[in-house]
Write a protein that holds these residues in place. Structure first.
Motif, short mmCIF file in Angstrom:
data_model
loop_
_atom_site.label_atom_id
_atom_site.label_comp_id
_atom_site.label_asym_id
_atom_site.label_seq_id
_atom_site.Cartn_x
_atom_site.Cartn_y
_atom_site.Cartn_z
N ASP A 179 0.83 -1.20 0.00
CA ASP A 179 0.00 0.00 0.00
C ASP A 179 0.87 1.26 0.00
N PRO A 180 1.48 1.60 -1.13
CA PRO A 180 2.34 2.79 -1.17
C PRO A 180 1.59 4.08 -0.90
N ILE A 181 0.34 4.16 -1.32
CA ILE A 181 -0.45 5.37 -1.05
C ILE A 181 -0.66 5.51 0.45
N GLY A 182 -1.03 4.42 1.10
CA GLY A 182 -1.22 4.46 2.54
C GLY A 182 0.06 4.80 3.27
N ALA A 183 1.19 4.29 2.80
CA ALA A 183 2.48 4.58 3.44
C ALA A 183 2.81 6.07 3.31
N ALA A 184 2.59 6.63 2.11
CA ALA A 184 2.85 8.06 1.91
C ALA A 184 1.94 8.90 2.79
N TYR A 185 0.68 8.53 2.85
CA TYR A 185 -0.29 9.25 3.69
C TYR A 185 0.13 9.22 5.16
N ASP A 186 0.56 8.06 5.63
CA ASP A 186 0.99 7.93 7.02
C ASP A 186 2.16 8.86 7.33
N ARG A 187 3.14 8.92 6.41
CA ARG A 187 4.30 9.77 6.66
C ARG A 187 3.89 11.25 6.69
N VAL A 188 3.00 11.64 5.82
CA VAL A 188 2.54 13.03 5.79
C VAL A 188 1.78 13.36 7.08
N CYS A 189 0.91 12.44 7.49
CA CYS A 189 0.14 12.67 8.72
C CYS A 189 1.05 12.78 9.93
N GLU A 190 2.05 11.93 10.00
CA GLU A 190 2.97 11.97 11.13
C GLU A 190 3.68 13.31 11.19
N CYS A 191 4.12 13.79 10.04
CA CYS A 191 4.83 15.07 9.99
C CYS A 191 3.92 16.22 10.38
N LEU A 192 2.73 16.26 9.81
CA LEU A 192 1.82 17.37 10.09
C LEU A 192 1.34 17.36 11.53
N THR A 193 1.12 16.19 12.09
CA THR A 193 0.70 16.11 13.48
C THR A 193 1.79 16.65 14.39
N GLN A 194 3.03 16.33 14.08
CA GLN A 194 4.15 16.83 14.89
C GLN A 194 4.29 18.33 14.76
N VAL A 195 4.16 18.84 13.54
CA VAL A 195 4.26 20.29 13.33
C VAL A 195 3.13 21.01 14.06
N ALA A 196 1.91 20.47 13.97
CA ALA A 196 0.75 21.11 14.58
C ALA A 196 0.85 21.16 16.10
N SER A 197 1.55 20.18 16.66
CA SER A 197 1.68 20.13 18.12
C SER A 197 2.87 20.92 18.62
N GLY A 198 3.56 21.56 17.73
CA GLY A 198 4.73 22.33 18.12
C GLY A 198 5.93 21.47 18.45
N GLY A 199 5.95 20.25 17.86
CA GLY A 199 7.09 19.38 18.07
C GLY A 199 6.78 18.13 18.85
N ARG A 200 5.52 17.96 19.28
CA ARG A 200 5.14 16.77 20.01
C ARG A 200 5.29 15.54 19.11
N SER A 201 5.46 14.38 19.68
CA SER A 201 5.58 13.15 18.90
C SER A 201 4.36 12.98 18.02
N PRO A 202 4.54 12.39 16.81
CA PRO A 202 3.42 12.21 15.90
C PRO A 202 2.27 11.46 16.57
N GLY A 203 1.07 11.91 16.30
CA GLY A 203 -0.11 11.29 16.87
C GLY A 203 -0.94 10.57 15.85
N SER A 204 -2.23 10.58 16.04
CA SER A 204 -3.13 9.84 15.17
C SER A 204 -3.46 10.64 13.93
N HIS A 205 -4.19 10.03 13.03
CA HIS A 205 -4.59 10.69 11.78
C HIS A 205 -5.85 11.51 12.03
#
Length: 215
Positions: A179-205
């Motif tokens: 599932d390359p699409i799902g893998a790409a989506y997961d990486r993007v979500c992890e990055c955006l969640t961390q950015v949104a939290s001001g550096g907190r560990s990646p959270g859920s989607h």
């Protein structure tokens, strides 16, 4: 025999780009032929050089048209009303590449001369793709975390592009990634969640539909 009096210079340019785009979609960059494009237009190959100055300029214009269609493809998917707009963007990146593989590959396989400069119109049209990504990311990030948004968007596009290139080339299949699409989506979500939290560990989607949504 050339029919130079049949069309204005601008009409010729548009016709050659349209016919060149169709030829690129069929043949790909490796088998692309300026002579074939001119033949389809009913002109000599010299007309391409008279209008564009070089074959590289024609191919650049063809690739710019592909960028425009790609942006339209993303807009169409985003207009579907589905709430997870980040997933729509990631999936749209992949679906356009798979449905238009020759055109998509030509964008990245065509290497322009070092001194080549794109026109302002080309730069603006090509920039629409990143602008869509920036707009969607801005909609889900808290205001304090929007500093450096263009750079973040470019990095996320690079992440998705890498996954997409591996999928289109078949490399992910060799790696047994189902599932390359799902893998790409997961990486993007992890990055955006961390950015949104001001550096907190990646959270859920999340289902990013507007002003919030990052868990």
């Amino acid at each position: 025999m050339g029919r130079r009096s049949d069309h204005t210079r601008e009409e010729l340019r548009e016709m050659l780009v349209a016919l060149g785009h169709a030829h690129m979609a069929e043949a790909g960059l490796a088998r692309f032929s300026g002579r074939e494009v001119a033949k389809r237009a009913g002109y000599s190959v010299g007309t391409i050089y008279n209008v564009f100055g070089s074959l590289d300029t024609l191919i650049a214009a063809i690739n710019t048209r592909t960028f425009g269609l790609w942006a339209d493809h993303l807009r169409s998917r985003l207009a579907s009303g589905e709430p997870d707009r980040i997933r729509l963007l990631v999936e749209g990146y992949f679906t356009f590449a798979f449905e238009n593989s020759n055109l998509w590959n030509a964008i990245f396989d065509h290497h322009l001369p070092a001194d080549f400069e794109l026109s302002e119109a080309d730069r603006l049209q090509r920039g629409e793709l990143t602008a869509i990504v920036i707009e969607e990311i801005a909609a889900i990030l808290p205001a304090p975390e929007r500093v450096g948004l263009p750079r973040l968007a470019a990095s996320l596009v690079a992440v998705v592009h890498g996954h997409c290139a591996f999928a289109v080339s078949g490399s992910f299949a060799l790696m047994e990634e189902p599932d390359p699409i799902g893998a790409a989506y997961d990486r993007v979500c992890e990055c955006l969640t961390q950015v949104a939290s001001g550096g907190r560990s990646p959270g859920s989607h999340w289902a990013g539909g507007g002003s919030s949504g990052i868990a």
